[in-house]
Design a protein around this motif. Structure first.
Motif, PDB file in Angstrom:
ATOM      1  N   LYS A   6      -0.482  -3.540  -7.833  1.00  0.00           N
ATOM      2  CA  LYS A   6      -0.430  -2.094  -8.057  1.00  0.00           C
ATOM      3  C   LYS A   6      -0.330  -1.349  -6.720  1.00  0.00           C
ATOM      4  O   LYS A   6       0.446  -0.403  -6.587  1.00  0.00           O
ATOM      5  CB  LYS A   6      -1.670  -1.639  -8.836  1.00  0.00           C
ATOM      6  N   GLU A   7      -1.083  -1.787  -5.731  1.00  0.00           N
ATOM      7  CA  GLU A   7      -1.035  -1.152  -4.406  1.00  0.00           C
ATOM      8  C   GLU A   7       0.323  -1.386  -3.741  1.00  0.00           C
ATOM      9  O   GLU A   7       0.888  -0.469  -3.127  1.00  0.00           O
ATOM     10  CB  GLU A   7      -2.169  -1.683  -3.526  1.00  0.00           C
ATOM     11  N   ILE A   8       0.844  -2.594  -3.879  1.00  0.00           N
ATOM     12  CA  ILE A   8       2.160  -2.896  -3.306  1.00  0.00           C
ATOM     13  C   ILE A   8       3.244  -2.083  -4.007  1.00  0.00           C
ATOM     14  O   ILE A   8       4.157  -1.558  -3.363  1.00  0.00           O
ATOM     15  CB  ILE A   8       2.447  -4.411  -3.371  1.00  0.00           C
ATOM     16  N   ALA A   9       3.127  -1.948  -5.332  1.00  0.00           N
ATOM     17  CA  ALA A   9       4.088  -1.125  -6.086  1.00  0.00           C
ATOM     18  C   ALA A   9       4.030   0.321  -5.612  1.00  0.00           C
ATOM     19  O   ALA A   9       5.065   0.985  -5.481  1.00  0.00           O
ATOM     20  CB  ALA A   9       3.815  -1.226  -7.586  1.00  0.00           C
ATOM     21  N   GLY A  10       2.835   0.824  -5.339  1.00  0.00           N
ATOM     22  CA  GLY A  10       2.688   2.187  -4.825  1.00  0.00           C
ATOM     23  C   GLY A  10       3.343   2.349  -3.462  1.00  0.00           C
ATOM     24  O   GLY A  10       4.028   3.348  -3.200  1.00  0.00           O
ATOM     25  N   LEU A  11       3.147   1.357  -2.593  1.00  0.00           N
ATOM     26  CA  LEU A  11       3.783   1.385  -1.270  1.00  0.00           C
ATOM     27  C   LEU A  11       5.302   1.345  -1.411  1.00  0.00           C
ATOM     28  O   LEU A  11       6.006   2.147  -0.791  1.00  0.00           O
ATOM     29  CB  LEU A  11       3.302   0.212  -0.414  1.00  0.00           C
TER      30      LEU A  11
END
Length: 159
Positions: A6-11
């Protein structure tokens, strides 16, 4: 601790939005391929247009058109490659270097206005993180894209 999906998708989404915002804004002000041709010529010295196309990841015919315009404007000099008379070499002129200086100054002014309320520490932190991201992308990103493309083709990218 590693970042979650989820954090990587946000980045990834943030970087994509930033890239798209820059593309839209710059496309109205200048042609990014034309600036890229000048930048590569400034960095590399005498260079073949085909090499420029490869570096910029654009079609050689696009570079050829931009080289013609830039030469007509006096920003590039086109000569025959002495090692292969069928090929050309391009070289930036002082006029082209001045164009690059003006372009660079405009970029600094635009970014300066955007981050005017940021602290020096915030600007330095973002700069360091972006440099790290670009270094890691250069090392791993292109190969990861190739691997992914080989597995999955998007319908709109097939020719």
């Amino acid at each position: 601790m590693q970042a979650s999906k989820k954090e990587i998708a946000g980045l990834a989404a943030s970087v994509e939005r930033m890239g798209e915002a820059l593309r839209r804004g710059t496309a109205r002000a200048y042609d990014p391929v034309r600036v890229g041709v000048l930048r590569v010529a400034a960095e590399r010295g005498r260079v073949r247009p085909g090499e420029v196309a490869e570096i910029l990841d654009v079609l050689p015919s696009s570079v050829t058109r931009h080289v013609q315009v830039l030469a007509e404007l006096g920003h590039l000099v086109v000569t025959t490659d002495p090692s292969d008379r069928r090929a050309s070499l391009i070289e930036i002129t002082e006029s082209g270097r001045e164009q690059m200086r003006q372009f660079s100054q405009a970029g600094v002014e635009v970014f300066g206005a955007v981050v005017a309320d940021w602290s020096a520490a915030d600007v330095q932190t973002l700069t360091a993180l972006l440099e790290r991201l670009m270094a890691d992308w250069a090392e791993k990103g292109t190969e990861q894209q190739r691997t992914y493309r080989a597995k999955r083709r998007f319908g709109w990218s097939e020719t």
